[in-house]
Design a protein around this motif. Structure first.
Motif, short mmCIF file in Angstrom:
data_model
loop_
_atom_site.label_atom_id
_atom_site.label_comp_id
_atom_site.label_asym_id
_atom_site.label_seq_id
_atom_site.Cartn_x
_atom_site.Cartn_y
_atom_site.Cartn_z
N GLY A 1 40.80 16.84 36.34
CA GLY A 1 40.75 16.02 37.52
C GLY A 1 41.90 14.82 37.46
O GLY A 1 41.75 13.98 36.72
N PHE A 2 41.75 14.39 39.42
CA PHE A 2 42.87 13.41 39.34
C PHE A 2 42.36 12.38 40.52
O PHE A 2 41.20 12.66 41.12
N ASP A 3 41.74 11.03 40.22
CA ASP A 3 40.62 9.92 40.50
C ASP A 3 42.39 9.59 41.52
O ASP A 3 42.70 7.85 41.94
N PHE A 4 42.24 10.48 42.66
CA PHE A 4 43.09 9.99 43.80
C PHE A 4 42.93 10.73 44.84
O PHE A 4 43.09 11.81 44.70
N PRO A 5 43.45 10.95 46.54
CA PRO A 5 42.70 11.62 47.24
C PRO A 5 44.04 12.88 47.08
O PRO A 5 45.11 12.90 47.05
N PHE A 6 43.06 13.65 48.22
CA PHE A 6 45.08 14.49 48.15
C PHE A 6 44.73 15.71 49.44
O PHE A 6 45.59 15.78 49.88
N GLY A 7 44.50 13.65 50.50
CA GLY A 7 44.20 14.77 51.59
C GLY A 7 44.07 13.44 52.63
O GLY A 7 43.37 12.66 52.19
N LEU A 8 44.61 13.70 53.78
CA LEU A 8 44.21 12.29 54.85
C LEU A 8 43.29 12.95 56.04
O LEU A 8 43.34 13.73 56.55
N PRO A 9 42.62 11.80 55.62
CA PRO A 9 41.42 12.35 57.46
C PRO A 9 41.95 13.55 58.25
O PRO A 9 43.00 12.85 59.00
N ARG A 10 41.51 14.11 58.92
CA ARG A 10 42.68 15.00 60.08
C ARG A 10 41.98 13.89 61.56
O ARG A 10 43.54 14.32 62.24
N GLU A 11 41.60 13.22 61.62
CA GLU A 11 41.26 12.48 62.52
C GLU A 11 42.23 11.62 63.14
O GLU A 11 43.60 11.88 63.61
N LEU A 12 42.78 10.93 61.64
CA LEU A 12 43.93 10.04 61.71
C LEU A 12 45.33 10.82 62.23
O LEU A 12 46.41 10.47 63.09
N VAL A 13 45.54 12.00 61.82
CA VAL A 13 46.26 12.59 61.65
C VAL A 13 47.19 13.64 62.59
O VAL A 13 47.96 13.32 62.98
N GLY B 1 30.73 9.26 48.78
CA GLY B 1 30.10 7.32 48.16
C GLY B 1 31.66 6.78 48.28
O GLY B 1 32.03 6.03 47.70
N SER B 2 33.01 7.45 48.43
CA SER B 2 34.12 7.38 48.36
C SER B 2 34.68 6.32 49.30
O SER B 2 34.28 6.37 50.69
N SER B 3 35.25 5.81 49.09
CA SER B 3 36.70 5.14 50.13
C SER B 3 37.15 6.28 50.79
O SER B 3 37.82 6.68 50.47
N PRO B 4 37.83 5.67 52.22
CA PRO B 4 38.49 7.09 53.11
C PRO B 4 40.04 6.72 52.62
O PRO B 4 40.51 5.59 52.17
N SER B 5 40.57 8.10 52.22
CA SER B 5 41.81 7.82 52.31
C SER B 5 42.59 7.33 52.63
O SER B 5 44.22 7.23 52.10
N MET B 6 42.55 6.86 53.68
CA MET B 6 43.85 5.70 54.94
C MET B 6 43.72 4.56 54.70
O MET B 6 44.71 3.41 54.70
N LYS B 7 42.55 3.78 53.62
CA LYS B 7 42.73 2.82 52.76
C LYS B 7 44.09 1.96 52.07
O LYS B 7 44.61 2.70 50.90
N TRP B 8 44.82 1.34 52.84
CA TRP B 8 46.12 0.59 51.63
C TRP B 8 46.04 -0.28 50.86
O TRP B 8 46.66 -1.24 49.80
N VAL B 9 44.39 -0.81 50.62
CA VAL B 9 43.70 -2.16 49.53
C VAL B 9 42.79 -1.92 49.51
O VAL B 9 41.80 -1.67 50.15
N ASN B 10 42.16 -2.79 48.35
CA ASN B 10 40.87 -2.67 48.02
C ASN B 10 40.05 -1.24 47.75
O ASN B 10 38.88 -1.37 49.05
N PRO B 11 40.43 -0.46 47.57
CA PRO B 11 41.26 0.34 46.21
C PRO B 11 42.63 0.44 47.14
O PRO B 11 42.28 0.83 48.94
N PRO B 12 43.79 0.82 47.12
CA PRO B 12 44.95 0.91 47.92
C PRO B 12 45.52 2.33 47.51
O PRO B 12 46.31 3.13 46.99
N VAL B 13 43.81 3.71 47.91
CA VAL B 13 43.81 4.88 48.09
C VAL B 13 44.94 5.35 48.45
O VAL B 13 45.11 6.34 48.39
N ALA B 14 45.65 4.64 49.72
CA ALA B 14 46.46 5.67 50.72
C ALA B 14 48.36 5.77 50.04
O ALA B 14 48.66 6.68 50.01
N TYR B 15 48.31 4.83 49.13
CA TYR B 15 49.64 4.73 48.48
C TYR B 15 49.10 5.11 46.97
O TYR B 15 50.35 5.93 46.68
N MET B 16 48.09 4.99 46.50
CA MET B 16 47.82 6.75 45.02
C MET B 16 47.84 8.12 45.78
O MET B 16 48.59 8.49 45.18
N LEU B 17 47.32 8.20 47.08
CA LEU B 17 48.28 9.50 47.29
C LEU B 17 49.55 9.99 47.37
O LEU B 17 49.64 10.85 47.44
#
Length: 274
Positions: free
Chosen positions: A58-70, A121-137
C-alpha cells in the motif's frame, strides 16, 4: 510479503521514505516485521526492484489524475499513455499547467477531484503544495512500473505477483481517533497531545477496532518506537501496511480485485478500503 509505504517526492536523510514490512499472523492479524528508510527516490526504487518477487504493498501517493482535468488538458485518456506523458513533464511544467487550470475556475472549485477523494477524504491528486501529491504521483508511479508492479484495475506489469495499491493513512487514522492530530514535522508542534493521540491510535490498531477487522501485532519496542516518532512517518507506513493486508484478503473479489470497486475509473484509480 506485505508492506506499507509513507512516501515523499523529495526524500532526505532527515525525512526519508519509510516502508513498514509485515506478514499475516493468522486470519485477523498482521505482525510488523521491520521498517526500512530511504533517503533518495532511486534507493527506494532499487529496493522495490530487488525485493522478493511476490508482495502486496500500500503506497501513500495517488496513482491517477482526475478525469475532468485530463480531458480538459486533452492529455491521453488511457492510463498507461497518460502516465508516460506525465512522467515526461518537469515539475515546473506540472505546476504551471495545474496552476493555470485552477486560475480559470471559480473560488471553491479550483481543483478537479477524482471519484475516490470524497469517500477517502483525500487531497486532489493535482495539488502541487500542502501536500504536493501531484509530484508524488510523478515520482512514485514510474518507479512502481520500473519494478514491474501490477496496479489492479489500471495496469498489468511484468510481475503479476507484485501488487501495488494506492493507500491513504489518514482514512484509517480518522476512523479510529477522529480529527485529532497525531504528528507534525515542526519540532515546536510535537506536543504531548499529539503523542497521546499516537498512543490511542496504536492501542486501537492493536485491539483491531477498525472496520478492516485486523489486529496489529507489535513488540513492546516497536510500539514504543512508533509512539515516539513525532513526525508520524513510521506510523503512517504501518497504517498503509494494514490497508494492504485488508486488500490482500480480498484479492479474488469481483471487478479489479483487492477490494477495489467494480465501478472504479480505470484512468483515475481508487484508494484501497475507501
Amino acid at each position: 510479503m506485505l508492506f506499507g509505504c509513507d512516501f515523499s517526492s523529495a526524500p532526505t536523510a532527515r525525512k526519508p521514505i519509510v516502508v513498514a514490512v509485515g506478514e499475516s499472523a493468522g486470519p485477523d492479524a498482521v505482525a510488523l516485521t521491520g521498517l526500512h528508510r530511504f533517503a533518495t527516490l532511486d534507493a527506494w526504487g532499487r529496493w522495490l526492484d530487488s525485493s522478493t518477487p511476490a508482495w502486496v504493498g500500500g503506497f501513500d501517493f495517488p496513482f491517477g489524475l482526475p478525469r475532468e482535468l485530463v480531458e480538459h488538458l486533452q492529455w491521453p485518456t488511457a492510463w498507461a499513455a497518460l502516465i508516460a506523458h506525465y512522467a515526461g513533464l518537469s515539475r515546473t511544467e506540472i505546476r504551471d499547467t495545474f496552476a493555470a487550470f485552477c486560475a480559470a475556475r471559480p473560488v471553491g472549485g479550483k481543483f478537479a477531484h477524482r471519484a475516490t477523494d470524497a469517500p477517502a477524504g483525500s487531497s486532489p491528486s493535482m495539488k502541487w503544495v500542502n501536500p504536493p501529491v501531484a509530484y508524488m504521483l510523478h515520482a512514485g508511479v514510474p518507479r512502481l512500473l520500473a519494478a514491474g508492479a501490477t496496479l489492479p484495475g489500471l495496469h498489468t506489469g511484468t510481475h503479476n505477483e507484485r501488487i501495488a495499491l494506492e493507500a491513504y493513512p489518514g482514512l484509517l487514522a480518522r476512523e479510529l481517533i477522529g480529527r485529532r492530530s497525531y504528528k507534525s514535522d515542526d519540532l515546536a508542534r510535537q506536543s504531548p497531545e499529539r503523542e497521546a493521540a499516537r498512543a490511542d491510535l496504536l492501542a486501537a490498531l492493536e485491539a483491531g477496532r477498525s472496520r478492516l477487522g485486523l489486529r496489529l501485532q507489535l513488540t513492546a519496542a516497536q510500539s514504543d518506537g512508533l509512539r515516539a516518532d513525532a513526525k508520524g512517518d513510521e506510523l503512517d507506513a504501518v497504517l498503509c501496511l494494514l490497508q494492504a493486508a485488508w486488500a490482500r484478503q480480498r484479492a479474488g473479489s469481483p471487478g479489479p480485485g483487492y477490494g477495489l470497486p467494480g465501478s472504479m475509473d480505470p484512468l483515475e484509480g481508487w484508494i484501497v478500503s475507501a
